[in-house]
Design a protein around this motif. Structure first.
Motif, PDB file in Angstrom:
ATOM      1  N   ALA A 122     -42.641   8.843   2.226  1.00 12.56           N
ATOM      2  CA  ALA A 122     -42.089  10.169   1.938  1.00 12.56           C
ATOM      3  C   ALA A 122     -41.265  10.156   0.656  1.00 12.56           C
ATOM      4  CB  ALA A 122     -41.237  10.647   3.116  1.00 12.56           C
ATOM      5  N   ILE A 123     -40.515   9.083   0.433  1.00  8.94           N
ATOM      6  CA  ILE A 123     -39.715   8.977  -0.796  1.00  8.94           C
ATOM      7  C   ILE A 123     -40.618   8.729  -2.004  1.00  8.94           C
ATOM      8  CG2 ILE A 123     -38.008   7.560  -1.994  1.00  8.94           C
ATOM      9  CD1 ILE A 123     -36.629   7.130   0.700  1.00  8.94           C
ATOM     10  N   ALA A 124     -41.589   7.845  -1.851  1.00 11.48           N
ATOM     11  CA  ALA A 124     -42.440   7.482  -2.984  1.00 11.48           C
ATOM     12  C   ALA A 124     -43.242   8.667  -3.503  1.00 11.48           C
ATOM     13  CB  ALA A 124     -43.374   6.336  -2.585  1.00 11.48           C
ATOM     14  N   PHE A 125     -43.677   9.549  -2.604  1.00 11.99           N
ATOM     15  CA  PHE A 125     -44.547  10.654  -3.013  1.00 11.99           C
ATOM     16  C   PHE A 125     -43.882  12.022  -2.908  1.00 11.99           C
ATOM     17  CE2 PHE A 125     -47.388   7.218  -1.570  1.00 11.99           C
ATOM     18  CZ  PHE A 125     -48.106   7.031  -2.742  1.00 11.99           C
ATOM     19  N   TYR A 182     -32.133  -4.675  -6.192  1.00 12.34           N
ATOM     20  CA  TYR A 182     -31.319  -4.724  -7.405  1.00 12.34           C
ATOM     21  C   TYR A 182     -32.110  -5.298  -8.583  1.00 12.34           C
ATOM     22  CZ  TYR A 182     -26.929  -3.605  -4.963  1.00 12.34           C
ATOM     23  OH  TYR A 182     -25.929  -2.985  -4.262  1.00 12.34           O
ATOM     24  N   PHE A 183     -32.847  -6.383  -8.317  1.00  9.84           N
ATOM     25  CA  PHE A 183     -33.620  -7.004  -9.394  1.00  9.84           C
ATOM     26  C   PHE A 183     -34.761  -6.097  -9.851  1.00  9.84           C
ATOM     27  CE2 PHE A 183     -32.073 -11.286  -7.896  1.00  9.84           C
ATOM     28  CZ  PHE A 183     -31.462 -11.620  -9.093  1.00  9.84           C
ATOM     29  N   VAL A 184     -35.609  -5.730  -8.894  1.00 11.45           N
ATOM     30  CA  VAL A 184     -36.820  -4.979  -9.238  1.00 11.45           C
ATOM     31  C   VAL A 184     -36.462  -3.568  -9.708  1.00 11.45           C
ATOM     32  CG1 VAL A 184     -39.039  -4.146  -8.356  1.00 11.45           C
ATOM     33  CG2 VAL A 184     -38.143  -6.340  -7.595  1.00 11.45           C
ATOM     34  N   GLY A 185     -35.391  -3.004  -9.156  1.00  7.94           N
ATOM     35  CA  GLY A 185     -35.004  -1.643  -9.514  1.00  7.94           C
ATOM     36  C   GLY A 185     -34.612  -1.468 -10.960  1.00  7.94           C
ATOM     37  N   ASN A 186     -34.291  -2.575 -11.630  1.00 14.34           N
ATOM     38  CA  ASN A 186     -33.940  -2.502 -13.049  1.00 14.34           C
ATOM     39  C   ASN A 186     -35.156  -2.480 -13.964  1.00 14.34           C
ATOM     40  OD1 ASN A 186     -30.956  -2.537 -13.327  1.00 14.34           O
ATOM     41  ND2 ASN A 186     -31.122  -4.420 -12.142  1.00 14.34           N
ATOM     42  N   ALA A 192     -41.970   3.594  -7.595  1.00 11.55           N
ATOM     43  CA  ALA A 192     -42.591   2.275  -7.407  1.00 11.55           C
ATOM     44  C   ALA A 192     -41.708   1.391  -6.541  1.00 11.55           C
ATOM     45  CB  ALA A 192     -42.846   1.624  -8.766  1.00 11.55           C
ATOM     46  N   LEU A 193     -40.405   1.523  -6.714  1.00 11.28           N
ATOM     47  CA  LEU A 193     -39.467   0.730  -5.914  1.00 11.28           C
ATOM     48  C   LEU A 193     -39.595   1.064  -4.428  1.00 11.28           C
ATOM     49  CD1 LEU A 193     -37.190  -1.375  -6.302  1.00 11.28           C
ATOM     50  CD2 LEU A 193     -35.567   0.529  -6.327  1.00 11.28           C
ATOM     51  N   ALA A 194     -39.840   2.330  -4.109  1.00 15.07           N
ATOM     52  CA  ALA A 194     -40.025   2.727  -2.712  1.00 15.07           C
ATOM     53  C   ALA A 194     -41.283   2.090  -2.116  1.00 15.07           C
ATOM     54  CB  ALA A 194     -40.087   4.250  -2.608  1.00 15.07           C
ATOM     55  N   LEU A 195     -42.359   2.030  -2.907  1.00 14.44           N
ATOM     56  CA  LEU A 195     -43.585   1.400  -2.415  1.00 14.44           C
ATOM     57  C   LEU A 195     -43.385  -0.097  -2.200  1.00 14.44           C
ATOM     58  CD1 LEU A 195     -46.253   3.213  -4.622  1.00 14.44           C
ATOM     59  CD2 LEU A 195     -45.761   3.599  -2.200  1.00 14.44           C
ATOM     60  N   ILE A 196     -42.638  -0.738  -3.091  1.00 13.26           N
ATOM     61  CA  ILE A 196     -42.335  -2.161  -2.918  1.00 13.26           C
ATOM     62  C   ILE A 196     -41.500  -2.372  -1.654  1.00 13.26           C
ATOM     63  CG2 ILE A 196     -41.039  -4.094  -3.913  1.00 13.26           C
ATOM     64  CD1 ILE A 196     -41.873  -2.992  -6.672  1.00 13.26           C
TER      65      ILE A 196
END
Length: 476
Positions: A122-125, A182-186, A192-196
């Motif tokens: 829901a967040i990703a899309f 924190y790492f990937v979000g940068n 994309a972060l929501a899908l991860i």
């Protein structure tokens, strides 16, 4: 009386030596066995849910600027997004204990991950704030279920001499999820972060096909043959599980004769366990940890320090801190780690408050950003060493099986209710007075030291049966 026989039996059978071996001189699965591959794998699968919980907790901080820019959200609107997870968590907390008693520990983890996957999608899309808020509520609901059932499941399958270490690994994986965000979000977008973030939930769902149900839950619902099969699978084909299985069945049947409802939980015999459980959860949240985790980026920005450097440093430093906690939980004990943790948090919150005071003084403005950075690093390390995971470890150990579901729901709901209060009010408190905000957190950390010193029992080196029979005063 039957209660007295139970307690005396437990005390005679379960007295551990220094190496976790009973007085009878032979090591048994009940009193302290080595972990089999099945126990390790089952623990890892349960911990995938903890990794998902960490991703949920750590998501809002790196995603904040992107979401606010793309969807034109105000600070108040993003505060709703950041804190509304706790509303779902409260709902999950209310039902998690009862649900785990009705459909089992595995079934509850299934429901948790179904809700989490739906929330991430829901967040990703989502194309507006409403969809993001719905997704955040679903994530909170799944998190509310999992934060109770994962440590309880691990505590119920692990050997006594490894129980604290395995259960506190729940917090290690939660921290790993926060660090991952924190790492990937940068480097990736918030969508994309929501899908991860959904990946650990998918791994958890797959792993649940291959792990056994908790033997203690099977004893609770009277499935003794399934209990023995599950226990044999966990302890190994050649292990003699007869004594451990008999002890679990005897303990469960004895306590099942006593009260099981939510209102019966408030009997005098459960007062200490309830006070310790709710007290630790409330103090954990009101000490400000969730606010710092959720809004670390804005704290560093307000102090004039690089938010990316600050959040990455938090992500790096919390991993060795929680590893140290995992290694020490069954050696140093729960109480010493909690006391050290609360003391360190108190000092770091005092330093944070002073640092924001220094921002208003011309001759001290230059050192204030660095002091904020140092204070948050110290807070992160000391929090991770004790107050982060040990309240959940203790919660999974102290409640008897006949009230564990009701108590678990109440304690988890208390945690999430306090979490909502802290996350929703933090931005408004910072707008009011940043220094006073952290001085308040420091005072609560000081109260935590007194609470642990006076009330929290040491559970290291004791079977679940010993702990629960003694803390509920089944002695006569």
């Amino acid at each position: 009386m039957e209660e007295g026989r139970l307690t005396r039996s437990l005390l005679h059978e379960g007295k551990p030596g220094a190496d976790g071996v009973g007085d009878h001189g032979s090591e048994t699965p009940k009193n302290g066995s080595s972990a089999t591959i099945v126990v390790v794998f089952s623990t890892f699968v349960a911990l995938c849910g903890s990794l998902c919980a960490g991703c949920i907790t750590g998501y809002s901080s790196p995603a904040q600027s992107g979401i606010m820019e793309d969807l034109n959200l105000s600070v108040a609107a993003f505060s709703v997004f950041g804190s509304i997870e706790t509303v779902g968590g409260m709902v999950g907390g209310i039902v998690t204990g009862r649900l785990s008693d009705l459909i089992g520990r595995k079934g509850t983890m299934w429901v948790s991950e179904a809700s989490s996957i739906a929330g991430w999608l829901a967040i990703a899309f989502g194309q507006n704030a409403w969809w993001l808020d719905i997704g955040r509520v679903l994530l909170g609901y799944g998190n509310g279920l999992n934060c109770y059932v994962a440590p309880v499941y691990i505590a119920e399958i692990a050997p006594m001499n490894l129980r604290g270490r395995f259960t506190s690994a729940h917090q290690f994986m939660l921290c790993s999820g926060i660090s991952l965000m924190y790492f990937v979000g940068n480097v990736v977008s918030w969508r994309a972060l929501a899908l991860i973030g959904a990946i650990p939930s998918l791994l958890h769902v797959l792993g649940l096909f291959f792990i056994p149900e908790s033997p203690r839950y099977l004893a609770k619902i009277g499935k003794h043959q399934e209990l023995e099969a599950s226990l044999q699978y966990l302890r190994g084909k050649k292990a003699d599980i007869s004594e451990e299985a008999a002890g679990i069945i005897d303990y469960t049947e004895t306590f099942q004769h006593h009260s099981q409802g939510i209102f019966d939980l408030f009997q005098k015999r459960y007062a200490l366990a309830l006070t310790v459980g709710i007290g630790l959860m409330a103090l954990q949240q009101f000490a400000g940890n969730t606010a710092i985790a959720f809004y670390a980026s804005s704290i560093f920005t307000d102090a004039g320090f690089s938010s990316s450097v600050g959040t990455i440093s938090m992500a790096i430093i919390q991993i060795p801190a929680i590893v140290l906690s995992v290694l020490l939980t069954d050696k140093a004990g729960r109480r010493p780690l909690l006391l050290i943790s609360a003391a360190g948090m108190c000092l770091s919150c005092l330093l944070l408050g002073l640092s924001f005071c220094f921002l208003g003084l011309n001759y001290l403005q230059g050192i204030a950003p660095s002091l904020v950075y140092i204070a948050i690093m110290v807070y992160t390390v000391t929090f991770m060493m004790g107050m982060a995971g040990l309240p959940w470890v203790i919660m999974s150990e102290i409640f008897p099986i006949n009230v564990k579901g009701a108590a678990g729901s109440l304690v988890t709901m208390s945690n999430w209710s306090c979490c909502w209060i802290v996350t929703y009010t933090f931005n408004f408190m910072m707008d009011w007075n940043p220094s006073a905000t952290f001085f308040i957190y420091a005072a609560i950390c000081g109260l935590t030291i007194l609470f642990v010193a006076k009330l929290v029992p040491e559970t290291k080196g004791r079977t679940l049966e010993e702990i629960q029979a003694s803390i509920a005063h089944f002695t006569q």
